[in-house]
Design a protein around this motif. Sequence first.
Motif, PDB file in Angstrom:
ATOM      1  N   VAL A 165       0.836  -1.196   0.000  1.00 56.76           N
ATOM      2  CA  VAL A 165       0.000   0.000   0.000  1.00 56.76           C
ATOM      3  C   VAL A 165       0.874   1.251   0.000  1.00 56.76           C
ATOM      4  O   VAL A 165       2.040   1.230   0.410  1.00 56.76           O
ATOM      5  N   SER A 166       0.291   2.342  -0.468  1.00 61.43           N
ATOM      6  CA  SER A 166       0.982   3.634  -0.459  1.00 61.43           C
ATOM      7  C   SER A 166       0.008   4.690   0.056  1.00 61.43           C
ATOM      8  O   SER A 166      -1.081   4.834  -0.518  1.00 61.43           O
ATOM      9  N   PRO A 167       0.376   5.399   1.123  1.00 66.22           N
ATOM     10  CA  PRO A 167       1.624   5.320   1.889  1.00 66.22           C
ATOM     11  C   PRO A 167       1.748   3.988   2.635  1.00 66.22           C
ATOM     12  O   PRO A 167       0.782   3.247   2.751  1.00 66.22           O
ATOM     13  N   LEU A 168       2.945   3.712   3.151  1.00 64.61           N
ATOM     14  CA  LEU A 168       3.189   2.476   3.880  1.00 64.61           C
ATOM     15  C   LEU A 168       2.299   2.376   5.110  1.00 64.61           C
ATOM     16  O   LEU A 168       1.864   3.390   5.666  1.00 64.61           O
ATOM     17  N   ALA A 169       2.041   1.134   5.537  1.00 69.75           N
ATOM     18  CA  ALA A 169       1.152   0.898   6.672  1.00 69.75           C
ATOM     19  C   ALA A 169       1.945   0.455   7.892  1.00 69.75           C
ATOM     20  O   ALA A 169       2.760  -0.465   7.813  1.00 69.75           O
ATOM     21  N   ALA A 170       1.677   1.111   9.025  1.00 68.28           N
ATOM     22  CA  ALA A 170       2.387   0.787  10.262  1.00 68.28           C
ATOM     23  C   ALA A 170       1.782  -0.394  10.993  1.00 68.28           C
ATOM     24  O   ALA A 170       2.459  -1.058  11.783  1.00 68.28           O
ATOM     25  N   ASN A 171       0.506  -0.666  10.752  1.00 66.39           N
ATOM     26  CA  ASN A 171      -0.222  -1.652  11.563  1.00 66.39           C
ATOM     27  C   ASN A 171      -0.986  -2.663  10.726  1.00 66.39           C
ATOM     28  O   ASN A 171      -1.970  -3.244  11.190  1.00 66.39           O
ATOM     29  N   MET A 172      -0.569  -2.907   9.489  1.00 67.02           N
ATOM     30  CA  MET A 172      -1.296  -3.800   8.593  1.00 67.02           C
ATOM     31  C   MET A 172      -1.083  -5.257   8.994  1.00 67.02           C
ATOM     32  O   MET A 172       0.043  -5.767   8.954  1.00 67.02           O
ATOM     33  N   LYS A 173      -2.148  -5.932   9.364  1.00 69.08           N
ATOM     34  CA  LYS A 173      -2.042  -7.329   9.759  1.00 69.08           C
ATOM     35  C   LYS A 173      -2.043  -8.256   8.543  1.00 69.08           C
ATOM     36  O   LYS A 173      -2.637  -7.944   7.509  1.00 69.08           O
ATOM     37  N   LYS A 174      -1.371  -9.376   8.706  1.00 71.78           N
ATOM     38  CA  LYS A 174      -1.358 -10.391   7.661  1.00 71.78           C
ATOM     39  C   LYS A 174      -2.652 -11.178   7.711  1.00 71.78           C
ATOM     40  O   LYS A 174      -3.058 -11.676   8.758  1.00 71.78           O
ATOM     41  N   LEU A 175      -3.320 -11.277   6.559  1.00 72.20           N
ATOM     42  CA  LEU A 175      -4.575 -12.026   6.502  1.00 72.20           C
ATOM     43  C   LEU A 175      -4.323 -13.524   6.577  1.00 72.20           C
ATOM     44  O   LEU A 175      -3.350 -14.036   6.024  1.00 72.20           O
ATOM     45  N   MET A 176      -5.232 -14.208   7.246  1.00 71.75           N
ATOM     46  CA  MET A 176      -5.217 -15.661   7.329  1.00 71.75           C
ATOM     47  C   MET A 176      -6.557 -16.191   6.808  1.00 71.75           C
ATOM     48  O   MET A 176      -7.514 -15.447   6.651  1.00 71.75           O
ATOM     49  N   TYR A 177      -6.582 -17.476   6.567  1.00 74.27           N
ATOM     50  CA  TYR A 177      -7.759 -18.121   5.985  1.00 74.27           C
ATOM     51  C   TYR A 177      -8.789 -18.491   7.051  1.00 74.27           C
ATOM     52  O   TYR A 177      -8.441 -18.944   8.136  1.00 74.27           O
ATOM     53  N   SER A 178     -10.059 -18.281   6.737  1.00 77.94           N
ATOM     54  CA  SER A 178     -11.157 -18.679   7.621  1.00 77.94           C
ATOM     55  C   SER A 178     -12.148 -19.535   6.852  1.00 77.94           C
ATOM     56  O   SER A 178     -12.791 -19.055   5.913  1.00 77.94           O
ATOM     57  N   GLN A 179     -12.287 -20.773   7.263  1.00 83.23           N
ATOM     58  CA  GLN A 179     -13.264 -21.655   6.617  1.00 83.23           C
ATOM     59  C   GLN A 179     -14.682 -21.188   6.892  1.00 83.23           C
ATOM     60  O   GLN A 179     -15.565 -21.322   6.035  1.00 83.23           O
ATOM     61  N   GLU A 180     -14.905 -20.617   8.078  1.00 81.74           N
ATOM     62  CA  GLU A 180     -16.242 -20.110   8.398  1.00 81.74           C
ATOM     63  C   GLU A 180     -16.622 -18.963   7.458  1.00 81.74           C
ATOM     64  O   GLU A 180     -17.734 -18.944   6.913  1.00 81.74           O
ATOM     65  N   LEU A 181     -15.712 -18.011   7.259  1.00 77.02           N
ATOM     66  CA  LEU A 181     -15.999 -16.895   6.362  1.00 77.02           C
ATOM     67  C   LEU A 181     -16.182 -17.375   4.931  1.00 77.02           C
ATOM     68  O   LEU A 181     -17.003 -16.846   4.185  1.00 77.02           O
ATOM     69  N   GLU A 182     -15.418 -18.380   4.535  1.00 78.89           N
ATOM     70  CA  GLU A 182     -15.590 -18.955   3.204  1.00 78.89           C
ATOM     71  C   GLU A 182     -16.991 -19.542   3.044  1.00 78.89           C
ATOM     72  O   GLU A 182     -17.637 -19.358   2.009  1.00 78.89           O
ATOM     73  N   SER A 183     -17.460 -20.242   4.058  1.00 81.01           N
ATOM     74  CA  SER A 183     -18.791 -20.846   3.992  1.00 81.01           C
ATOM     75  C   SER A 183     -19.872 -19.783   3.855  1.00 81.01           C
ATOM     76  O   SER A 183     -20.805 -19.919   3.047  1.00 81.01           O
ATOM     77  N   ILE A 184     -19.749 -18.700   4.619  1.00 83.98           N
ATOM     78  CA  ILE A 184     -20.733 -17.611   4.541  1.00 83.98           C
ATOM     79  C   ILE A 184     -20.675 -16.965   3.158  1.00 83.98           C
ATOM     80  O   ILE A 184     -21.714 -16.665   2.545  1.00 83.98           O
ATOM     81  N   ALA A 185     -19.460 -16.768   2.647  1.00 87.92           N
ATOM     82  CA  ALA A 185     -19.298 -16.155   1.329  1.00 87.92           C
ATOM     83  C   ALA A 185     -19.860 -17.048   0.230  1.00 87.92           C
ATOM     84  O   ALA A 185     -20.528 -16.575  -0.698  1.00 87.92           O
ATOM     85  N   GLN A 186     -19.615 -18.352   0.328  1.00 84.04           N
ATOM     86  CA  GLN A 186     -20.089 -19.270  -0.704  1.00 84.04           C
ATOM     87  C   GLN A 186     -21.606 -19.325  -0.742  1.00 84.04           C
ATOM     88  O   GLN A 186     -22.215 -19.337  -1.821  1.00 84.04           O
ATOM     89  N   GLN A 187     -22.225 -19.334   0.418  1.00 81.10           N
ATOM     90  CA  GLN A 187     -23.689 -19.363   0.464  1.00 81.10           C
ATOM     91  C   GLN A 187     -24.285 -18.136  -0.211  1.00 81.10           C
ATOM     92  O   GLN A 187     -25.287 -18.224  -0.917  1.00 81.10           O
ATOM     93  N   HIS A 188     -23.642 -16.981   0.002  1.00 82.81           N
ATOM     94  CA  HIS A 188     -24.176 -15.768  -0.620  1.00 82.81           C
ATOM     95  C   HIS A 188     -23.882 -15.737  -2.114  1.00 82.81           C
ATOM     96  O   HIS A 188     -24.720 -15.287  -2.905  1.00 82.81           O
ATOM     97  N   ALA A 189     -22.703 -16.226  -2.522  1.00 80.04           N
ATOM     98  CA  ALA A 189     -22.392 -16.288  -3.951  1.00 80.04           C
ATOM     99  C   ALA A 189     -23.407 -17.162  -4.673  1.00 80.04           C
ATOM    100  O   ALA A 189     -23.820 -16.859  -5.804  1.00 80.04           O
ATOM    101  N   ASN A 190     -23.843 -18.213  -4.028  1.00 81.86           N
ATOM    102  CA  ASN A 190     -24.823 -19.117  -4.640  1.00 81.86           C
ATOM    103  C   ASN A 190     -26.165 -18.437  -4.889  1.00 81.86           C
ATOM    104  O   ASN A 190     -26.964 -18.924  -5.681  1.00 81.86           O
ATOM    105  N   ARG A 191     -26.422 -17.323  -4.209  1.00 83.77           N
ATOM    106  CA  ARG A 191     -27.677 -16.586  -4.406  1.00 83.77           C
ATOM    107  C   ARG A 191     -27.649 -15.743  -5.680  1.00 83.77           C
ATOM    108  O   ARG A 191     -28.673 -15.222  -6.104  1.00 83.77           O
ATOM    109  N   CYS A 192     -26.452 -15.572  -6.241  1.00 83.72           N
ATOM    110  CA  CYS A 192     -26.306 -14.820  -7.497  1.00 83.72           C
ATOM    111  C   CYS A 192     -26.885 -13.409  -7.383  1.00 83.72           C
ATOM    112  O   CYS A 192     -27.538 -12.914  -8.305  1.00 83.72           O
ATOM    113  N   SER A 193     -26.630 -12.771  -6.268  1.00 88.51           N
ATOM    114  CA  SER A 193     -27.161 -11.432  -6.026  1.00 88.51           C
ATOM    115  C   SER A 193     -26.029 -10.457  -5.765  1.00 88.51           C
ATOM    116  O   SER A 193     -25.104 -10.755  -5.003  1.00 88.51           O
TER     117      SER A 193
END
Length: 206
Positions: free
Chosen positions: A53-81
Amino acid sequence: MDMLKLTNQSETVVNISNMAVKYPLLPLLLVVKVYATYWVEYVQEHNDIRSNVSPLAANMKKLMYSQELESIAQQHANRCSFLHNDNRSRESRTFSRVGENIFTGTKGSNISNAIQYWSQQGDSYNFQTNECQLFFFCEYYTQVTWADSEYVGCGKADCGTNTFVVCNYGPSSDLDGRPYIPAASCSACPFGYICENKLCRRFFNV
């Protein structure tokens, strides 16, 4: 020839030869390898954006994977909305606030296409004023670069001639604030975090 089909997120068909009879764990190992490769790529793509990012970030956390968030996202993607899932935070048992980015493209688009599109919204974002250019939309970019978001999960679905991609983030962004603290990379990492590729990573991942 046996066939093992992964549905939804891992829309990959893995053909298992007769070796599966001799080596019964082979199908499982192949499934794990394909599935792991799938989500590692889009998490890394998010983190590449966050590292640069620009400007540089002092507190940017590294993202990790969440199976729960994936499940919520997939259910909504399936709605095609293209409308947001207003129930996403209530559907999570882990996060009180869940962010959401949505992308729609021609059939065959993938999660990488969506992430690239959201990243390009950064060209319309003014960090100093914390505003988008007039007639442009950049809220998806600020969610991708929201420093306190630490987990992501994505889903996609083909809907007629289009493909819908949804990514959920925990915790969500705050549309009223700047996405991160501008200063030297990792100079404001929280306690218990170390610096890794300009990102604040938990010393012990949980």
